[in-house]
Write a protein that holds these residues in place. Sequence first.
Motif, PDB file in Angstrom:
ATOM      1  N   ASN A 263      41.598   6.025 -38.289  1.00  0.00           N
ATOM      2  CA  ASN A 263      40.725   5.296 -37.642  1.00  0.00           C
ATOM      3  C   ASN A 263      39.414   5.610 -37.510  1.00  0.00           C
ATOM      4  O   ASN A 263      38.521   5.013 -37.500  1.00  0.00           O
ATOM      5  N   THR A 269      40.549   1.486 -33.751  1.00  0.00           N
ATOM      6  CA  THR A 269      41.420   2.039 -33.076  1.00  0.00           C
ATOM      7  C   THR A 269      42.677   1.446 -32.932  1.00  0.00           C
ATOM      8  O   THR A 269      43.402   1.375 -31.864  1.00  0.00           O
ATOM      9  N   LYS A 272      46.278   2.979 -30.945  1.00  0.00           N
ATOM     10  CA  LYS A 272      46.049   4.095 -29.908  1.00  0.00           C
ATOM     11  C   LYS A 272      47.098   4.286 -28.987  1.00  0.00           C
ATOM     12  O   LYS A 272      47.187   5.577 -28.765  1.00  0.00           O
ATOM     13  N   GLN A 314      40.483  12.084 -31.253  1.00  0.00           N
ATOM     14  CA  GLN A 314      39.635  10.867 -32.098  1.00  0.00           C
ATOM     15  C   GLN A 314      37.906  11.254 -31.960  1.00  0.00           C
ATOM     16  O   GLN A 314      37.508  11.215 -33.283  1.00  0.00           O
TER      17      GLN A 314
END
Length: 333
Positions: A263, A269, A272, A314
Motif C-alpha cells: 500500500n 489502502t 485494510k 502504515q
Amino acid sequence: MKISVIVAAYNIESYIEKCLESIIVQTYKDLEIIVVNDGSTDNTLHLISNFSKIDSRIVVIDKANGGLSSARNAGLEIASGEYIGFVDGDDYIHEEMYQKLLLLSQETQSDIAVCGHIRKYSNREVFSNSKKIIHYSSEEALSELISSKKIHDYAWDKLYKKKLFENIRYPIGKMYEDVFTTYKLFIKAKKVVYIDEPLYYYIQRDGSILRKGFSEKQFHQLEALEEMKRFLIENRIYHYEENLDARILNVKCRMLFDISAGNAIKNTTKHKDTAKFLIKTIRAKSIKDLFNKRVSLFSKIMMILSLHGYWTVQMTMRLYPVKTLIERRVGLR
C-alpha cells in the motif's frame, strides 16, 4: 536409476526454453523429462513440442488449465523413475544438480536430498554457498522444515524417492501447495540429506508480492500450517508445536508487511480490514514471543509496530527511508 523430472508450464514462452535446456544438459543422463503444459494460451506448447522432437527423453502432457498442483499431479501419475524431481517452467537448474543430489541420496541412504537455491531478482541475487552437508533423521528433518531456516517447503530444490508419493498428491486450487504437501513426504522419509550449494535458480519474475499486489489466497499458507498442526496432533506428534506456532506468527507478520508495504509503494489502502484482522491476531500473542528465539527479528519489529494499531504500521511503511529501502529490495529502484 531413472529420475523423472516433472516440469509444470503455463504461459511462460519467455522462460521455458532456458528451463528445458538446463535439464537436457544435465550431467546425469538417465532422465525422464515430463513437461506438463497446463492450458497455456501463448507459444509455450509449441516451444515444448519442438524440444520433444530433439530429445526423446521428453514426454509432453497437454491438458486444460488446472493450476500448479494439477500439473504436478498429472506428471506424477505417469512418472516411471525411481526418483522424482520438480522444476517450475520459469526457473532453471545447474547442470550437475541431479547428479549431485542422486549421489548424496545413495551415499547416505536418504529418501530425500535437498540443495540450496539462488533467488534471482532483477537487481540482485540471494544465496548461500558453504557446500556444507548436513544429515538429518526423520524427526530432525521435520523440525528443520517446520522452522523453515535451512530447508523450506519448496517442491523443486529436492530429489525424492518415488515411493514417498504413494497416496500423496498436491491439493487442487490452493496457493502454497508445497506447504500442504512437503511435510507429509518428510514424515515418511527415514533420512534426509542437505547440501548448502545453490543448484536451483529461482527466478523472481514480475516482481514480488509487493509489486503484484496482496491476494487473500495468501491465507492458504496459514490454512496449510494449521492443517499441518492438526495432522501432527492427530498422530500424537507434539514436540514441534512451539516451532510451528512461531512459524505461524512469522507468516502473519509477513502478510501484514506485504499489505502495508504494498500500500505504501502504490499509495493505496487496499486490504485494510485484512490488515486489521492480522494485527488483532498478532497482538493476541503473549509478550513472551518478543523474547522467543524462534520468532524472527523481522516479526518482532512488526509485533511492536502492531501494538498501536494499523495506523502505526502504515505510517512507518510510508516513511521515505523505509519506503525507499523496500522499493530497492524488490527492484523498483
